[in-house]
Design a protein around this motif. Structure first.
Motif: not given
Length: 412
Positions: A72, A120, A339
């Motif tokens: 991320t 993700l 995340t």
């Protein structure tokens, strides 16, 4: 009166988009846990011990906890739609590789990669789902995403295990590849491109995502999930040793918990919308009561089944509130924080399972309920205090991602 923008955000197209995100979460949830049911087949086929094969479960979990946030962070400038379908492409390739390889090292790498893009995808999908709907419906939208994972434990994992045992473990991975391909096409066709809600500079995202208020909320999620899984991981042993049931009856009790968990996730979305912080406090209290009850009625099969049903409803019903709370408290850092929320849940599961394992080995199966109760009770004062946490007052103006277009305004 409902504005045109709000109608668009609650119409069939939004429903299809949310369903697509849930499908992606479903296949990833299935891939994460189905390997448990075919672990012995993999160990025998690639000539490793069951203990060594078990590291494939750990590899996936580490991929989610560590790889998800790192991916991320590395892709923070990319548009969410691009990230969603790219994650599905990588996930498809990784599971295809797992299906065709006979090398343990390759299979291990494939699991780490799958876990990383899982983290993700869930993070991006959660934030995107919340943005696709009108104000006051974000909890239900996030519940749709995580509900895909919950449903995978009830449907995907048993079916995947059945396929693997009947046709070989490779067939399970081929099935995952096929469903992933469907989710990929659906994402490209049905999920709209929407603007990012926060800065696309990693430093700005991190400043909000790692703020003390967010870290505090993440710690609560870790405790609440860790406490539950200290007991749940060894629930089969508890049911056999304490409740006195065995064989297919154990599976039936676990199914009761699994179905209740799936229902709880979807229902929990509505409670998240009505008050996420309050919902977490109530859930914490009810979890403590459930574990206390289980300690006293564990020898009664009927009462145990009832406790497990309530536990499943509440234990997973709090997850949408937790994830929504993390995203909200992070403000403009919601993409990265989402995340981290998924990582906290999985870290709690892993840590709770390890602590429960120690308890079983040293004090017996009946001790795990006590350990879980201690953790849940320890979390309660912090959960109560966390209600006072507030989002940042001066969020950074959103910067659209490269392939994004602005979402419709909800101003009436």
């Amino acid at each position: 009166m409902t504005s045109p923008a709000q109608s668009e955000r609650s119409g069939p197209r939004t429903g299809f988009a949310l369903g697509t995100l849930a499908l992606g979460a479903f296949v990833m949830g299935t891939a994460e846990l189905v390997i448990v049911g075919i672990l012995n087949l993999i160990a025998e086929d690639i000539d490793v011990s069951v203990g060594t094969a078990g590291l494939l479960v750990t590899a996936y979990a580490l991929g989610i906890c560590l790889g998800g946030p790192l991916l991320t962070a590395a892709t923070i400038r990319l548009g969410r739609h691009l990230l969603l379908w790219s994650a599905l492409v990588v996930f498809l390739v990784a599971n295809l590789l797992a299906a065709v390889t006979a090398a343990y090292a390759v299979l291990l790498v494939a699991r780490v990669v799958s876990g990383a893009v899982h983290g993700l995808f869930i993070g991006v999908a959660s934030v995107m789902a919340a943005q696709l709907v009108a104000a006051g419906q974000q909890g239900r939208a996030v519940a749709m995403v995580f509900g895909g994972v919950a449903v995978s434990t009830v449907i995907g994992v048993p079916l995947g295990t059945l396929v693997g045992q009947g046709l070989g473990w490779q067939a399970t991975f081929y099935g995952i590849v096929g469903i992933t391909a469907v989710a990929l096409v659906a994402t490209l066709v049905l999920v709209p491109r929407v603007a990012a809600t926060g800065p696309t500079h990693l430093g700005s995202q991190a400043r909000y995502a790692f703020a003390p208020r967010v870290l505090g909320q993440l710690s609560l999620g870790l405790l609440l999930m860790g406490g539950q899984f200290a007991a749940f991981t060894y629930l089969a042993s508890y049911l056999e040793d304490v409740t006195g049931i065995e064989g297919g009856a154990v599976s039936a009790f676990l199914l009761v918990y699994g179905v209740a968990s799936a229902i709880g996730v979807f229902g929990g979305g509505r409670f998240a919308d009505s008050g996420a912080a309050r919902t977490i406090v109530v859930a914490n209290v009810v979890l403590a009561l459930c574990l206390t009850a289980l300690y006293f009625v564990g020898e009664n099969p009927v009462l145990t089944a009832l406790v497990l049903a309530v536990w499943g409803l509440v234990g997973f019903g709090l997850v949408p509130s937790f994830l929504l709370r993390v995203i909200t408290l992070a403000g403009p850092g919601g993409d990265l924080a989402a995340t981290l929320g998924a990582s906290a849940v999985n870290a709690g599961i892993a840590g709770g399972a390890a602590l429960g394992g120690w308890s079983v080995e040293t004090h017996g199966a009946d001790s795990v309920v006590v350990v879980a109760l201690i953790i849940i009770l320890a979390a309660l004062p912090a959960t109560w205090a966390a209600q006072r946490l507030r989002p940042p007052a001066d969020p950074t103006p959103p910067t659209p991602a490269p392939d994004s277009v602005a979402a419709p305004s909800t101003t009436t």
